[in-house]
Design a protein around this motif. Structure first.
Motif, PDB file in Angstrom:
ATOM      1  N   LEU A 140     -56.155  19.071  19.005  1.00 16.85           N
ATOM      2  CA  LEU A 140     -55.719  18.901  20.391  1.00 16.85           C
ATOM      3  C   LEU A 140     -56.197  20.067  21.257  1.00 16.85           C
ATOM      4  O   LEU A 140     -56.683  19.863  22.371  1.00 16.85           O
ATOM      5  N   ALA A 141     -56.086  21.272  20.721  1.00 12.80           N
ATOM      6  CA  ALA A 141     -56.506  22.459  21.468  1.00 12.80           C
ATOM      7  C   ALA A 141     -58.002  22.394  21.776  1.00 12.80           C
ATOM      8  O   ALA A 141     -58.423  22.687  22.898  1.00 12.80           O
ATOM      9  N   ALA A 142     -58.788  21.981  20.810  1.00 17.56           N
ATOM     10  CA  ALA A 142     -60.237  21.895  21.002  1.00 17.56           C
ATOM     11  C   ALA A 142     -60.591  20.846  22.056  1.00 17.56           C
ATOM     12  O   ALA A 142     -61.428  21.075  22.924  1.00 17.56           O
ATOM     13  N   LYS A 143     -59.931  19.691  21.997  1.00 18.40           N
ATOM     14  CA  LYS A 143     -60.235  18.611  22.938  1.00 18.40           C
ATOM     15  C   LYS A 143     -59.719  18.904  24.351  1.00 18.40           C
ATOM     16  O   LYS A 143     -60.285  18.423  25.318  1.00 18.40           O
ATOM     17  N   CYS A 144     -58.646  19.675  24.444  1.00 15.27           N
ATOM     18  CA  CYS A 144     -58.051  19.976  25.753  1.00 15.27           C
ATOM     19  C   CYS A 144     -58.573  21.271  26.353  1.00 15.27           C
ATOM     20  O   CYS A 144     -58.364  21.530  27.541  1.00 15.27           O
ATOM     21  N   GLY A 145     -59.199  22.098  25.543  1.00 14.01           N
ATOM     22  CA  GLY A 145     -59.726  23.356  26.051  1.00 14.01           C
ATOM     23  C   GLY A 145     -58.667  24.409  26.309  1.00 14.01           C
ATOM     24  O   GLY A 145     -58.813  25.233  27.208  1.00 14.01           O
ATOM     25  N   THR A 167     -49.546  25.003  39.126  1.00 13.29           N
ATOM     26  CA  THR A 167     -49.142  25.057  37.722  1.00 13.29           C
ATOM     27  C   THR A 167     -48.477  23.750  37.311  1.00 13.29           C
ATOM     28  O   THR A 167     -48.757  23.215  36.231  1.00 13.29           O
ATOM     29  N   GLU A 168     -47.622  23.238  38.157  1.00 16.77           N
ATOM     30  CA  GLU A 168     -46.924  21.988  37.872  1.00 16.77           C
ATOM     31  C   GLU A 168     -47.920  20.834  37.716  1.00 16.77           C
ATOM     32  O   GLU A 168     -47.830  20.044  36.778  1.00 16.77           O
ATOM     33  N   LYS A 169     -48.872  20.739  38.641  1.00 16.51           N
ATOM     34  CA  LYS A 169     -49.881  19.670  38.573  1.00 16.51           C
ATOM     35  C   LYS A 169     -50.730  19.794  37.317  1.00 16.51           C
ATOM     36  O   LYS A 169     -51.006  18.811  36.642  1.00 16.51           O
ATOM     37  N   THR A 170     -51.154  21.015  37.005  1.00 20.39           N
ATOM     38  CA  THR A 170     -51.985  21.255  35.833  1.00 20.39           C
ATOM     39  C   THR A 170     -51.221  20.906  34.562  1.00 20.39           C
ATOM     40  O   THR A 170     -51.775  20.283  33.648  1.00 20.39           O
ATOM     41  N   THR A 171     -49.958  21.288  34.516  1.00 21.02           N
ATOM     42  CA  THR A 171     -49.122  20.989  33.353  1.00 21.02           C
ATOM     43  C   THR A 171     -48.994  19.478  33.170  1.00 21.02           C
ATOM     44  O   THR A 171     -49.114  18.968  32.055  1.00 21.02           O
ATOM     45  N   GLU A 172     -48.762  18.758  34.247  1.00 20.86           N
ATOM     46  CA  GLU A 172     -48.641  17.295  34.164  1.00 20.86           C
ATOM     47  C   GLU A 172     -49.943  16.665  33.704  1.00 20.86           C
ATOM     48  O   GLU A 172     -49.929  15.751  32.883  1.00 20.86           O
ATOM     49  N   LYS A 173     -51.069  17.135  34.218  1.00 18.16           N
ATOM     50  CA  LYS A 173     -52.369  16.589  33.814  1.00 18.16           C
ATOM     51  C   LYS A 173     -52.600  16.822  32.328  1.00 18.16           C
ATOM     52  O   LYS A 173     -53.023  15.915  31.614  1.00 18.16           O
ATOM     53  N   LEU A 174     -52.330  18.048  31.863  1.00 15.37           N
ATOM     54  CA  LEU A 174     -52.558  18.375  30.467  1.00 15.37           C
ATOM     55  C   LEU A 174     -51.596  17.603  29.571  1.00 15.37           C
ATOM     56  O   LEU A 174     -52.000  17.089  28.525  1.00 15.37           O
ATOM     57  N   SER A 175     -50.348  17.467  29.972  1.00 18.97           N
ATOM     58  CA  SER A 175     -49.383  16.694  29.185  1.00 18.97           C
ATOM     59  C   SER A 175     -49.841  15.248  29.067  1.00 18.97           C
ATOM     60  O   SER A 175     -49.762  14.648  27.997  1.00 18.97           O
ATOM     61  N   GLY A 176     -50.341  14.698  30.162  1.00 16.60           N
ATOM     62  CA  GLY A 176     -50.853  13.324  30.143  1.00 16.60           C
ATOM     63  C   GLY A 176     -52.033  13.180  29.211  1.00 16.60           C
ATOM     64  O   GLY A 176     -52.147  12.203  28.465  1.00 16.60           O
ATOM     65  N   LYS A 177     -52.923  14.161  29.230  1.00 14.56           N
ATOM     66  CA  LYS A 177     -54.092  14.140  28.348  1.00 14.56           C
ATOM     67  C   LYS A 177     -53.657  14.209  26.891  1.00 14.56           C
ATOM     68  O   LYS A 177     -54.183  13.483  26.042  1.00 14.56           O
TER      69      LYS A 177
END
Length: 93
Positions: free
Chosen positions: A53-58, A27-37
């Motif tokens: 943002l929601a559309a581009k990030c899925g 969860t932590e890794k995914t959160t960091e990746k999404l925050s970076g995106k």
């Protein structure tokens, strides 16, 4: 050699702890990746909407809202101007 018996409850407890730890890390890794995106998208297009943002990030708009709130609280981004007509600034440290 003496064989040590472990109870079913002990095995379940150990498995539960390992699963919890792995989930937390993922969860932590995914959160960091999404925050970076999100930050990269805001740099490229400062006027992008939460829907965009929601559309581009899925992810859902609620997910984007949560991430934006965390990014604002950490000082990585800030909103300039009103909801309509304003833009995002990425804060460089």
């Amino acid at each position: 050699m003496k064989k040590v018996e472990t109870s079913k409850a002990d095995k379940e407890k150990t498995t539960e702890k390992a699963t919890e730890k792995a989930t937390e890390k993922t969860t932590e890794k995914t959160t960091e990746k999404l925050s970076g995106k999100i930050v990269r998208l805001l740099e490229a297009q400062p006027t992008i909407s939460m829907r965009g943002l929601a559309a581009k990030c899925g992810v859902t708009e609620d997910g984007i809202y949560w991430h934006l709130k965390k990014l604002k609280a950490s000082g990585r981004i800030r909103r300039v101007g009103p909801d309509k007509g304003g833009h995002w600034e990425v804060v460089r440290t």
